[in-house]
Design an enzyme around this catalytic site. Structure first.
Site, PDB file in Angstrom:
ATOM      1  N   SER A  68       0.862  -1.230   0.154  1.00 15.94           N
ATOM      2  CA  SER A  68       0.017   0.156  -0.158  1.00 15.94           C
ATOM      3  C   SER A  68       0.704   1.180   0.148  1.00 15.94           C
ATOM      4  CB  SER A  68      -1.036  -0.181   1.320  1.00 15.94           C
ATOM      5  OG  SER A  68      -2.149  -1.089   0.988  1.00 15.94           O
ATOM      6  N   LYS A  71       0.462   3.432  -2.979  1.00 12.24           N
ATOM      7  CA  LYS A  71      -0.799   4.292  -3.135  1.00 12.24           C
ATOM      8  C   LYS A  71      -0.453   5.842  -2.936  1.00 12.24           C
ATOM      9  CE  LYS A  71      -3.488   0.593  -1.040  1.00 12.24           C
ATOM     10  NZ  LYS A  71      -4.551   0.299   0.141  1.00 12.24           N
ATOM     11  N   TYR A 195      -4.034  -2.800 -10.172  1.00 11.64           N
ATOM     12  CA  TYR A 195      -3.723  -2.121  -8.832  1.00 11.64           C
ATOM     13  C   TYR A 195      -2.908  -3.552  -7.948  1.00 11.64           C
ATOM     14  CZ  TYR A 195      -5.390  -2.113  -3.711  1.00 11.64           C
ATOM     15  OH  TYR A 195      -5.116  -2.271  -2.530  1.00 11.64           O
ATOM     16  N   TYR A 247      -4.440   3.763   8.072  1.00  6.83           N
ATOM     17  CA  TYR A 247      -5.533   2.904   8.375  1.00  6.83           C
ATOM     18  C   TYR A 247      -6.071   3.537   9.745  1.00  6.83           C
ATOM     19  CZ  TYR A 247      -3.688   0.572   4.505  1.00  6.83           C
ATOM     20  OH  TYR A 247      -2.893   0.078   3.399  1.00  6.83           O
ATOM     21  N   VAL A 265       1.395  -3.655   3.880  1.00  7.12           N
ATOM     22  CA  VAL A 265       1.277  -5.151   4.706  1.00  7.12           C
ATOM     23  C   VAL A 265       2.421  -5.966   4.549  1.00  7.12           C
ATOM     24  CG1 VAL A 265      -1.237  -5.102   4.994  1.00  7.12           C
ATOM     25  CG2 VAL A 265      -0.200  -6.029   2.865  1.00  7.12           C
TER      26      VAL A 265
END
Length: 313
Positions: A68, A71, A195, A247, A265
Site C-alpha cells: 500500500s 498508493k 492495482y 488506516y 502489509v
C-alpha cells in the site's frame, strides 16, 4: 534544526541494533500467501537527508513488496492527471475502519473515504488507467517510481502479484461494488490487474527513501532541484498521509511518531520529516491494524531522539 550526518548515522545504527534484540516482532501477513514466506527477523532502516546523505542500517538493500505504500505514488500521478477533480471520486477523511472494509463503502454510496484504503486506491488506479491499456498504465507507474528513486532496477514481483490476484476476493468485491455506482469506469478486471501489480512493486529501504524525497522538500527533488509536484500539493499529500496513512492505526502513529507516513502489509513504512528527511523502514511483522510493529517503534525512537516530530520536541 539541522542534524549532523555523524549523529544521524549513529542514531540509525543504534535503533537497528535495538530492534534486532526485540522478540515482539508482530505477525507476518498471511492472507497473501507469498508474503507469508518472508523472514520475520528482517529489519532495515534508511534516512536520506537534504544533502543526499544516506544513513542506513540492517537489511537496507533487500527488496520487499511495498504494497500500500505504492498508493502515495499513484495518488501523486492521479493528481497530476486530473487535479482536484479526483476528489469527486475519492474522499479525504480517515476511515476508522479496516483497510479492506466494505461497510463504509455501502453507507457512502460507493465513494471511498480516502485514497489510501483499498477501495480508494482502486478508484485512483482506475483513473490512471482511463484511456490506456493496463500494460501502459502499469508502465507509467513503474517509470514514475524509477524516476523518483533514480534507479532503473526497480521491478514488480510477479509472484506476489499473481498471489494477490488468486486471493484478492475482497478487493474484487470492493471494485465491483464501486462499479455499480459508476465510481469505477474501466473494466474491473483491468483496474484490479493494475492495482495488484503496482502493490507488488519490490523496493529496498534505500530505494523507497529516495523515492519519497519530493514529499520532504516541498515537492522538489533535492538532487536535481526540479519540481515533481507543486509545494502545495506535496503539503496536501503529506496531510493525507498523516491522517489516513496507517488506516485505523493512523491516530496512534501520529501520537507516537508525529510524522506523515504510509504503511504497507509487506512491512514497510515510508515516513516524511518535512524539510529534514525521507525515511523508509521495513520489518515484516505487523500489528493488529496491519502496520509494521517494529517499523513504528523504530520511527518513534528516531523522531524522539532527533526532535523531528512535526508537533515539536
Amino acid at each position: 534544526m539541522s542534524t549532523s550526518t555523524s549523529l544521524l548515522d549513529q542514531v540509525v545504527r543504534e535503533i537497528a541494533d535495538e530492534m534486532a534484540q526485540r522478540s515482539d516482532r508482530g505477525e507476518v501477513a498471511s492472507y497473501i500467501p507469498e508474503l507469508a514466506r518472508v523472514d520475520a527477523n528482517s529489519f532495515g532502516l534508511v534516512v536520506v537527508d537534504a544533502d543526499g546523505h544516506v544513513a542506513a542500517a540492517g537489511d537496507r538493500e533487500t527488496p520487499f513488496s511495498i504494497q500500500s505504500i505504492s498508493k502515495v505514488f499513484t495518488l501523486t500521478l492521479a493528481l497530476g492527471k486530473v487535479g482536484d477533480r479526483l476528489w469527486s471520486r475519492v474522499g479525504r477523511e480517515p476511515s476508522g475502519s479496516p483497510f479492506n472494509s466494505i461497510v463504509q463503502l455501502e453507507r457512502e454510496r460507493g465513494i471511498p473515504r480516502n485514497p489510501f484504503i483499498n477501495a480508494g486506491a482502486i478508484a485512483v488506479t482506475d483513473l490512471i488507467l482511463s484511456g490506456h491499456q493496463p500494460r501502459e498504465a502499469l508502465g507509467e507507474i513503474l517509470r514514475f517510481m524509477r524516476f523518483l528513486a533514480d534507479d532503473s532496477s526497480i521491478t514488480i514481483d510477479e509472484a506476489v502479484a499473481a498471489s494477490e490476484q488468486r486471493t484478492g476476493f475482497r478487493n474484487i468485491a470492493l471494485a465491483n461494488y464501486m462499479k455499480s455506482f459508476g465510481v469505477i469506469e474501466n473494466s474491473v478486471d483491468f483496474t484490479l490487474g493494475v492495482y495488484f501489480h503496482h502493490c507488488a512493486i519490490a523496493m529496498s529501504c534505500r530505494q523507497l527513501a529516495m523515492a519519497g524525497r519530493y514529499l520532504a522538500y516541498a515537492g522538489r527533488n533535492p538532487s536535481t532541484g526540479l519540481n515533481v509536484v507543486q509545494a502545495e500539493r506535496a503539503r496536501r499529500i503529506n496531510a493525507i498521509m498523516m491522517t489516513c496513512g496507517h488506516y485505523d492505526g493512523s491516530g496512534e502513529f501520529a501520537y507516537r511518531v508525529g510524522l506523515p507516513g504510509k504503511s504497507g502489509v509487506g512491512g514497510g513504512i515510508l515516513a516524511i520529516a518535512p524539510g529534514k528527511a525521507s525515511i523508509a523502514v521495513w520489518s515484516p511483522g505487523l500489528d493488529a491494524n496491519g502496520n509494521s510493529h517494529l517499523g513504528r517503534m523504530a520511527l518513534e525512537a528516531l523522531t524522539r531522539r532527533l526532535g523531528w516530530s512535526i508537533f515539536g520536541v
